[in-house]
Design a protein around this motif. Structure first.
Motif, PDB file in Angstrom:
ATOM      1  N   ARG A 258      25.549  27.663  67.485  1.00 52.64           N
ATOM      2  CA  ARG A 258      26.811  28.050  66.991  1.00 52.64           C
ATOM      3  C   ARG A 258      27.019  29.319  66.881  1.00 52.64           C
ATOM      4  O   ARG A 258      26.322  30.339  66.586  1.00 52.64           O
ATOM      5  N   TYR A 259      28.308  29.724  66.831  1.00 56.97           N
ATOM      6  CA  TYR A 259      28.559  31.139  66.670  1.00 56.97           C
ATOM      7  C   TYR A 259      30.158  31.146  66.067  1.00 56.97           C
ATOM      8  O   TYR A 259      31.124  30.727  67.162  1.00 56.97           O
TER       9      TYR A 259
ATOM     10  N   ALA B  45      25.659  29.782  61.647  1.00 57.98           N
ATOM     11  CA  ALA B  45      26.954  29.942  62.432  1.00 57.98           C
ATOM     12  C   ALA B  45      27.318  31.345  62.767  1.00 57.98           C
ATOM     13  O   ALA B  45      28.145  31.511  63.471  1.00 57.98           O
TER      14      ALA B  45
ATOM     15  N   ARG C 273      32.497  28.260  66.980  1.00 55.39           N
ATOM     16  CA  ARG C 273      32.572  27.803  68.387  1.00 55.39           C
ATOM     17  C   ARG C 273      30.918  27.555  68.627  1.00 55.39           C
ATOM     18  O   ARG C 273      29.960  27.825  67.965  1.00 55.39           O
ATOM     19  N   ILE C 274      30.702  26.856  70.122  1.00 52.69           N
ATOM     20  CA  ILE C 274      29.486  26.491  70.346  1.00 52.69           C
ATOM     21  C   ILE C 274      29.162  27.474  71.704  1.00 52.69           C
ATOM     22  O   ILE C 274      29.777  27.728  72.481  1.00 52.69           O
TER      23      ILE C 274
ATOM     24  N   ARG D 261      21.698  26.242  73.320  1.00 58.67           N
ATOM     25  CA  ARG D 261      22.925  26.024  72.787  1.00 58.67           C
ATOM     26  C   ARG D 261      22.769  26.481  71.230  1.00 58.67           C
ATOM     27  O   ARG D 261      21.579  26.138  70.544  1.00 58.67           O
TER      28      ARG D 261
END
Length: 569
Positions: free
Chosen positions: A548-549, A469, A552-553, A546
């Motif tokens: 995660r961050y 993430a 968020r996506i 794509r």
């Protein structure tokens, strides 16, 4: 004719629980520092946005060979001075642009600050008390979880701690020397050097740490152990003014040419705008006056919850000691000034934890007399550990009982290592209570190791679950390949350098406002648009990338992919 009273407190026996060998305290401090550094490098990636932004600025300095004006995303970056970026680039001159070296700069600065703490203890209290206090202080500082955590984070606090300790060593040397002698000039020169380095590390905030101690010289300098009996305060304050000018001159030697090269806006920001904004009406991290006081039990865990520490600090004889007064004025004065400033963050006070740890070490090591510490003294810290362990186990049970995350507002990774972390916290609490069955020195050592042990548990259990993430490297590598192919890149919203160092990007990333994504892609054929939203685009939308961050996506699109999905970001 009677002799003047001696302000130095009488020597008292060293407390029994601190009769552990100084070498053992120093050896344990070295082991704890090493374990924290290895765990941090192994368990977590560069943390966005603070660490990735610092590395992005250092990378642009390296890439463009421009050491004078720090840049972020192609623009002058006025928010922080250059010392951290210079040190990172100095290592890269030998090793190349390695992430590992950049991440080692703050831990090495933390180690330097702890070595200087040992030296300061011995300068303040010549003899056995100073030797023991200096040896204890590094481990007491590492026992504070916030200090131990930020010893491994690529930020500016450890450099500031080094500058603070250089300044304090200089101040003590100046106080011990007769005016206008060589040692006197050396002392004030060190104080000016600490001031200048502090400004180059994090700006004028260092004056809040060093200036009160110099201005309050009459309160402590005449009470130093083995200090000179007479002092000319006129020469003291004259030297303070000259040394302040010398320290400011050291910082201005960079700031003036950098401001001229960076343009009027940059010049104004580094000389006044940033500091004025944070002091009078913070544009970031605004908090009330009582904020640090409310957080103090957590900031100074476990020592604030250990009654023997308060009893040791409360001994009246301790405050007849000039060294203890100097450290209290430095730490306490700066805390009060920080509380009065509008902008506050918990880690702002991390550099102050070193002199405050030395003050506690002085109180425990001797001169404050024996400190009684019963078994009940460790109950409060143990209760905190039990509460943490039970909370983690409950979270793990709820995750197993539910099909997904039981609390949608909390990140899912927080629950994945909860089972092991929960039991480890309970085992640590049991070990702490068991330690109280032994001698008081074992109790003090056990308490000191609680904070680092909690951090190591979190690094080994929960933080590895958080890596997907927070790791921007996969997206950065995708963008680097696109940049190499000549494709322009934009970020929907604000860009803070998250991808520049991990991807070794060579061109700025454009910032595009919400609703302008399609227009930007139309104006930049072949371009890529980075978006971050709470939810992923639903099928049949298929972004090129794509991930995660930070809850968020993260998705990367080109014009064709957005058109196929019918999206208008």
């Amino acid at each position: 004719m009677t002799a003047p009273p001696d302000p130095t407190p009488p020597a008292t026996p060293v407390s029994s629980h601190t009769s552990v060998s100084p070498r053992l305290w120093l050896g344990l401090a070295a082991l704890v520092w090493l374990a924290l550094v290895v765990a941090a490098l192994w368990a977590r990636p560069l943390l966005p946005t603070a660490e990735t932004r610092a590395l992005a600025v250092a990378w642009e300095m390296w890439r463009d060979a421009g050491a004078l004006v720090p840049h972020l995303n192609g623009q002058p970056y006025p928010h922080k001075p250059p010392l951290l970026y210079w040190l990172i680039n100095a290592g890269w001159l030998v090793l190349g642009p390695l992430e590992t070296w950049a991440r080692l700069v703050p831990p090495l600065a933390a180690a330097a600050s702890l070595v200087l703490t040992v030296a300061l203890g011995r300068r303040l209290w010549p003899g056995e008390t100073g030797r023991r206090a200096g040896a204890m202080a590094p481990l007491l500082a590492l026992g504070l979880p916030l200090f131990a955590l930020f010893a491994t984070v690529v930020l500016f606090e450890m450099l500031l701690a080094v500058a603070l300790l250089i300044g304090l060593l200089g101040l003590v040397a100046a106080a011990r020397a007769p005016p206008w002698r060589g040692a006197w000039f050396t002392g004030w020169g060190l104080w000016a050097l600490g001031l200048g380095l502090g400004v180059l590390a994090k700006g004028p905030v260092i004056t809040l740490m060093l200036l009160p101690a110099a201005l309050a010289g009459p309160l402590w300098a005449g009470r130093l152990a083995d200090g000179p009996p007479h002092r000319s305060w006129l020469s003291w304050y004259g030297a303070t003014g000259l040394a302040f000018a010398a320290g400011a001159g050291l910082a201005l030697a960079w700031a003036i040419p950098a401001g001229l090269a960076g343009g009027p806006d940059y010049f104004n920001a580094i000389l006044w705008g940033q500091t004025e904004g944070r002091i009078t009406d913070s544009f970031a991290h605004r908090q009330p006056l009582w904020w640090y006081a409310a957080l103090s039990p957590a900031l100074f865990f476990p020592w604030l919850l250990w009654p023997p520490a308060w009893r040791a600090l409360g001994r009246r004889c301790l405050w007849r000691d000039g060294g203890a007064r100097l450290l209290a004025i430095t730490g306490g004065g700066a805390l009060l000034l920080f509380s009065a400033i509008s902008g506050k963050q918990a880690y702002y006070i991390v550099p102050l934890m070193v002199p405050l740890a030395l003050l506690l070490a002085r109180a425990l090591a001797g001169g404050a007399g024996d400190v009684r510490a019963g078994r009940v003294a460790t109950v409060l810290p143990a209760v905190v550990l039990v509460a943490l362990g039970l909370a983690l186990l409950v979270a793990d049970f709820q995750l197993m009982a539910a099909s997904g995350t039981p609390y949608p507002w909390l990140p899912e990774w927080l629950f994945r290592g909860a089972f092991v972390a929960g039991w480890a916290s309970l085992a640590l609490a049991a070990a702490l209570l068991f330690a109280t069955r032994g001698s008081r020195r074992l109790q003090a050592l056990a308490l000191t190791l609680v904070g680092p042990a909690v951090l190591l548990i979190l690094h080994l259990t929960i933080l590895p679950q958080a890596r997907p993430a927070y790791d921007t490297a996969p997206a950065a590598r995708f963008l680097a390949a696109a940049e190499a192919a000549g494709r322009p890149i934009a970020r929907l919203g604000e860009y803070t350098g998250e991808f520049h160092f991990p991807g070794r990007l060579t061109r700025p990333v454009a910032e595009v406002a919400e609703g302008d994504g399609l227009a930007w892609l139309a104006a930049h054929p072949g371009g890529l648009l980075v978006t971050m939203h709470r939810r992923a685009a639903e099928p049949p939308a298929e972004p090129l990338f794509r991930g995660r961050y930070r809850g968020r996506i993260l998705e990367i699109w080109d014009a064709d992919a957005l058109a196929a999905a019918g999206l208008d970001p």
